[in-house]
Design an enzyme around this catalytic site. Structure first.
Site, PDB file in Angstrom:
ATOM      1  N   GLY A 174      -4.515  -4.251  -3.863  1.00 51.11           N
ATOM      2  CA  GLY A 174      -5.520  -3.221  -4.122  1.00 51.11           C
ATOM      3  C   GLY A 174      -4.756  -1.971  -4.497  1.00 51.11           C
ATOM      4  O   GLY A 174      -4.142  -1.351  -3.636  1.00 51.11           O
ATOM      5  N   HIS A 175      -4.735  -1.650  -5.773  1.00 52.00           N
ATOM      6  CA  HIS A 175      -3.936  -0.515  -6.270  1.00 52.00           C
ATOM      7  C   HIS A 175      -4.886   0.602  -6.703  1.00 52.00           C
ATOM      8  O   HIS A 175      -5.681   0.436  -7.626  1.00 52.00           O
ATOM      9  CB  HIS A 175      -3.046  -0.965  -7.433  1.00 52.00           C
ATOM     10  CG  HIS A 175      -2.012  -1.972  -7.017  1.00 52.00           C
ATOM     11  ND1 HIS A 175      -1.094  -2.513  -7.871  1.00 52.00           N
ATOM     12  CD2 HIS A 175      -1.739  -2.513  -5.802  1.00 52.00           C
ATOM     13  CE1 HIS A 175      -0.312  -3.351  -7.201  1.00 52.00           C
ATOM     14  NE2 HIS A 175      -0.693  -3.371  -5.944  1.00 52.00           N
ATOM     15  N   LYS A 182       1.726   2.254  -5.058  1.00 49.98           N
ATOM     16  CA  LYS A 182       2.276   1.734  -6.324  1.00 49.98           C
ATOM     17  C   LYS A 182       1.342   2.001  -7.510  1.00 49.98           C
ATOM     18  O   LYS A 182       1.793   2.364  -8.597  1.00 49.98           O
ATOM     19  CB  LYS A 182       2.515   0.210  -6.213  1.00 49.98           C
ATOM     20  CG  LYS A 182       3.488  -0.173  -5.108  1.00 49.98           C
ATOM     21  CD  LYS A 182       3.594  -1.669  -4.932  1.00 49.98           C
ATOM     22  CE  LYS A 182       2.350  -2.336  -4.370  1.00 49.98           C
ATOM     23  NZ  LYS A 182       2.030  -1.985  -2.971  1.00 49.98           N
ATOM     24  N   GLN A 235       1.897  -6.064  -3.246  1.00 50.45           N
ATOM     25  CA  GLN A 235       2.342  -6.164  -1.846  1.00 50.45           C
ATOM     26  C   GLN A 235       3.632  -5.341  -1.664  1.00 50.45           C
ATOM     27  O   GLN A 235       3.836  -4.394  -2.399  1.00 50.45           O
ATOM     28  CB  GLN A 235       2.545  -7.623  -1.414  1.00 50.45           C
ATOM     29  CG  GLN A 235       1.257  -8.426  -1.311  1.00 50.45           C
ATOM     30  CD  GLN A 235       0.711  -8.895  -2.647  1.00 50.45           C
ATOM     31  OE1 GLN A 235       1.397  -9.564  -3.393  1.00 50.45           O
ATOM     32  NE2 GLN A 235      -0.519  -8.547  -2.944  1.00 50.45           N
ATOM     33  N   ASP A 259       0.806  -1.233   0.000  1.00 51.10           N
ATOM     34  CA  ASP A 259       0.000   0.000   0.000  1.00 51.10           C
ATOM     35  C   ASP A 259       0.833   1.274   0.000  1.00 51.10           C
ATOM     36  O   ASP A 259       0.434   2.302   0.548  1.00 51.10           O
ATOM     37  CB  ASP A 259      -0.965   0.017   1.213  1.00 51.10           C
ATOM     38  CG  ASP A 259      -1.887  -1.178   1.213  1.00 51.10           C
ATOM     39  OD1 ASP A 259      -2.245  -1.646   0.118  1.00 51.10           O
ATOM     40  OD2 ASP A 259      -2.251  -1.658   2.312  1.00 51.10           O
TER      41      ASP A 259
HETATM   42  P1  GDP Z   1      -0.821   0.393  -3.524  1.00 54.42           P
HETATM   43  O1  GDP Z   1      -1.428  -0.883  -3.079  1.00 54.42           O
HETATM   44  O2  GDP Z   1       0.646   0.453  -3.279  1.00 54.42           O
HETATM   45  O3  GDP Z   1      -1.179   0.753  -4.934  1.00 54.42           O
HETATM   46  O4  GDP Z   1      -1.453   1.524  -2.595  1.00 54.42           O
HETATM   47  P2  GDP Z   1      -3.019   1.663  -2.176  1.00 54.42           P
HETATM   48  O5  GDP Z   1      -3.780   2.126  -3.366  1.00 54.42           O
HETATM   49  O6  GDP Z   1      -3.483   0.436  -1.496  1.00 54.42           O
HETATM   50  O7  GDP Z   1      -2.923   2.766  -1.056  1.00 54.42           O
HETATM   51  C1  GDP Z   1      -2.386   4.009  -1.286  1.00 54.42           C
HETATM   52  C2  GDP Z   1      -3.456   5.079  -0.935  1.00 54.42           C
HETATM   53  O8  GDP Z   1      -2.836   6.340  -0.844  1.00 54.42           O
HETATM   54  C3  GDP Z   1      -4.513   5.221  -2.003  1.00 54.42           C
HETATM   55  O9  GDP Z   1      -5.720   5.590  -1.389  1.00 54.42           O
HETATM   56  C4  GDP Z   1      -4.003   6.372  -2.858  1.00 54.42           C
HETATM   57  O10 GDP Z   1      -5.049   7.082  -3.522  1.00 54.42           O
HETATM   58  C5  GDP Z   1      -3.353   7.239  -1.822  1.00 54.42           C
HETATM   59  N1  GDP Z   1      -2.183   8.018  -2.264  1.00 54.42           N
HETATM   60  C6  GDP Z   1      -1.205   7.652  -3.133  1.00 54.42           C
HETATM   61  N2  GDP Z   1      -0.241   8.596  -3.174  1.00 54.42           N
HETATM   62  C7  GDP Z   1      -0.628   9.567  -2.320  1.00 54.42           C
HETATM   63  C8  GDP Z   1      -0.051  10.816  -1.878  1.00 54.42           C
HETATM   64  O11 GDP Z   1       1.042  11.193  -2.284  1.00 54.42           O
HETATM   65  N3  GDP Z   1      -0.754  11.547  -0.954  1.00 54.42           N
HETATM   66  C9  GDP Z   1      -1.950  11.127  -0.468  1.00 54.42           C
HETATM   67  N4  GDP Z   1      -2.560  11.904   0.434  1.00 54.42           N
HETATM   68  N5  GDP Z   1      -2.527   9.972  -0.833  1.00 54.42           N
HETATM   69  C10 GDP Z   1      -1.863   9.205  -1.739  1.00 54.42           C
HETATM   70  P1  IMO Z   2      -0.935  -4.149  -2.294  1.00 52.03           P
HETATM   71  O1  IMO Z   2      -0.488  -4.702  -3.625  1.00 52.03           O
HETATM   72  C1  IMO Z   2      -0.981  -4.600   2.040  1.00 52.03           C
HETATM   73  C2  IMO Z   2      -1.107  -8.685   3.632  1.00 52.03           C
HETATM   74  C3  IMO Z   2      -2.374  -9.120   4.325  1.00 52.03           C
HETATM   75  C4  IMO Z   2      -1.795 -10.135   5.307  1.00 52.03           C
HETATM   76  C5  IMO Z   2      -0.675 -10.785   4.513  1.00 52.03           C
HETATM   77  C6  IMO Z   2      -1.062 -12.106   3.857  1.00 52.03           C
HETATM   78  O2  IMO Z   2      -2.228  -3.434  -2.337  1.00 52.03           O
HETATM   79  O3  IMO Z   2       0.166  -3.390  -1.651  1.00 52.03           O
HETATM   80  P2  IMO Z   2      -2.585 -12.766   1.774  1.00 52.03           P
HETATM   81  O4  IMO Z   2      -4.002 -12.428   1.447  1.00 52.03           O
HETATM   82  O5  IMO Z   2      -1.587 -12.321   0.757  1.00 52.03           O
HETATM   83  O6  IMO Z   2      -2.397 -14.215   2.127  1.00 52.03           O
HETATM   84  O7  IMO Z   2      -2.273 -11.947   3.139  1.00 52.03           O
HETATM   85  O8  IMO Z   2      -0.302  -9.846   3.517  1.00 52.03           O
HETATM   86  N1  IMO Z   2      -1.312  -8.154   2.257  1.00 52.03           N
HETATM   87  C7  IMO Z   2      -1.227  -6.862   1.928  1.00 52.03           C
HETATM   88  N2  IMO Z   2      -1.030  -5.779   2.693  1.00 52.03           N
HETATM   89  N3  IMO Z   2      -1.092  -4.472   0.701  1.00 52.03           N
HETATM   90  C8  IMO Z   2      -1.264  -5.557  -0.086  1.00 52.03           C
HETATM   91  O9  IMO Z   2      -1.243  -5.483  -1.417  1.00 52.03           O
HETATM   92  C9  IMO Z   2      -1.383  -6.821   0.528  1.00 52.03           C
HETATM   93  N4  IMO Z   2      -1.579  -8.079   0.069  1.00 52.03           N
HETATM   94  C10 IMO Z   2      -1.523  -8.886   1.133  1.00 52.03           C
HETATM   95  O10 IMO Z   2      -3.012  -8.058   4.981  1.00 52.03           O
HETATM   96  O11 IMO Z   2      -1.199  -9.452   6.402  1.00 52.03           O
HETATM   97 MG    MG Z   3      -2.929  -1.582  -1.804  1.00 49.89          MG
END
Ligand code: GDP
Ligand code: IMO
Ligand code: MG
Length: 422
Positions: free
Chosen positions: A39-40, A15, A221, A12
């Protein structure tokens, strides 16, 4: 040539947004591991979209998107996501390619994930319950079904055989949920999947490379969730690190050029497991609130803490990181004082190495304090407009890691990314 973009923390890191931004410079965006546990989040025309299976380059025209053999694919999630993406006018039948060697997540894998987690009680990993671990277990156990098997006339027989095997395991767990509805949507989604471009993945990607196309490999991840180098057993079931690109796409290591690591300006983790810089107090609460730190896949509150340079340096080493993108710098606008973890005290002794089982040791972070930003950062459009105190923070991190932060993300929006030009 392949560049890799991956997370350096526990996932998270942002990415999805960064891949969406960089995709314009590439011809192909490829996922190489993980599955719908990812979840991107990205914003297209101010609309928030969360992608789980499809690469985050999908909203760019004239780009190809590839799901490699290292990915585990849930056809149901894929179908739903394809419908969402199609509503933006994207024709995935033209732009999405799926490796025939990618393993399928079956409804019983999801059931097994749920049953296994429930059986662990207090020791549970906090899995996303998407069936990731049982599917990778069937891959390494040499039982799994792959996307290419769908085109075989004996697919249904093979499915029933594996399902029976799973049922015995589920009976052992005394799992009694009715999964008929899951199976119905699974078979419906398989028909949809068959209409997409199912290809010999290694041949597809290597032909792209031979033709001089530029590929961006999108990690899911984070490095600290890697099955080998993460905080085992509180990890996911795939190699999330750059090494996973070769086995997850079928490409040689010489083809990899840059490894772009993404880190938040602080740190989060969702699910169970050690997190040395976690702030289980009002500061952590403020980070969660300001950063809107709730899981993009499960909605769970993310655990929050200060940036951990010990873990980051380890991630840079394991991945061969060549440049860094620091996201969510704007979230720190709200804090007058910041802390940065520069070492761990393990059982009273200072170290900059990650202990074998962090969760079994007394690990205390050693912090260096920094002043918060001397002005808000979220409106900045150029490096010059960023707070001076942020530059101090960035320079310290660069020096500690021996790798430079090249971009600062200061908001979730598509264009809120500032090049530092280093
Ligand atoms: P990922 O899994 O690495 O793609 O990240 P996620 O989408 O799960 O979580 C990142 C969260 O931060 C999302 O809600 C994005 O919209 C938000 N986000 C990404 N970059 C920034 C930033 O520079 N500032 C803020 N405030 N939010 C951001
Ligand atoms: P993105 O790509 C954050 C965590 C889960 C759990 C562990 C194992 O959005 O960064 P799993 O379902 O893979 O067997 O869970 O890994 N986890 C993540 N945490 N971002 C993710 O993906 C994750 N994918 C799995 O919360 O602790
Ligand atoms: Mg994510």
């Amino acid at each position: 040539m392949i560049d890799v973009l991956l997370g350096l923390q526990w996932g998270d890191e942002g990415k999805g947004k960064i891949v969406d931004y960089f995709a314009k410079d590439y011809d192909v965006v490829a996922r190489f591991q993980g599955g719908p546990n990812a979840g991107h989040t990205l914003y297209v025309a101010d609309k928030k979209i969360v992608l789980h299976q499809i690469p985050s380059g999908v909203f760019h025209t004239n780009k190809l998107n590839f799901i490699g053999n290292g990915v585990v694919l849930d056809p149901v999630v894929l179908k739903k996501e394809c419908d969402t993406v199609a509503s933006f006018g994207v024709d995935l039948k033209k732009t999405l390619f799926i490796a025939e060697r990618a393993h399928l997540i079956l409804p019983t894998h999801r059931a097994l994930d749920k049953a296994a987690e429930a059986s662990k009680g207090q020791q549970k990993i906090g899995s996303t319950l998407k069936g990731i671990s049982p599917t990778y277990m069937d891959k390494t156990g040499r039982n799994g079904l792959r996307v290419g098997d769908l085109l075989d006339k004996n697919f249904t027989t093979a499915y029933i055989k594996l399902r029976l095997k799973h049922q015995k395991l589920l009976d052992n767990y005394a799992f009694s949920d009715d999964i008929t509805a899951w199976e119905e949507e699974f078979f419906e989604a398989l028909e949809f999947l068959k209409q997409l471009n199912i290809v010999n993945g290694e041949s597809f990607i290597n032909k792209q490379l031979q033709a001089g196309k530029k590929v961006l490999a999108e990690g899911a991840q984070g490095s600290m969730l890697d099955i080998d180098f993460g905080t085992f057993p509180f990890v996911t079931s795939s190699n999330t690190i750059s090494a996973g690109v070769c086995s997850g796409l079928g490409v040689a290591p010489q083809k990899i050029r840059d490894v772009i690591g993404v880190t938040k300006a602080y740190c989060t983790r969702v699910g169970a497991g050690p997190f040395p810089t976690e702030l289980d107090n009002e500061v952590g609460e403020a980070l969660r609130k300001t950063g809107n730190e709730f899981g993009a896949t499960t909605g769970r509150p993310r655990r929050c803490g200060w940036i951990d340079l010990v873990a980051l340096k380890f991630a840079c080493m394991i991945n061969g990181v060549t440049s860094i993108v620091m996201t969510k710098a704007d979230v720190l606008d709200a804090f007058r004082e910041l802390e940065v973890c520069t070492a761990y005290k393990v059982n009273g002794k200072e170290t900059d190495e990650i202990p074998f089982r962090i969760d079994r040791q007394d690990v205390q972070p050693v912090y260096k304090k920094f002043a918060g930003w001397d002005k808000p950062s979220s409106a900045a459009k150029t490096a010059k407009e960023l707070p001076d105190t942020m530059t101090t923070y960035v320079n310290f991190i660069n020096q500690y890691l021996g790798v430079n932060i090249q971009y600062i993300s200061n908001g979730p929006g598509r264009d809120q990314l500032i090049s530092l030009g280093k």
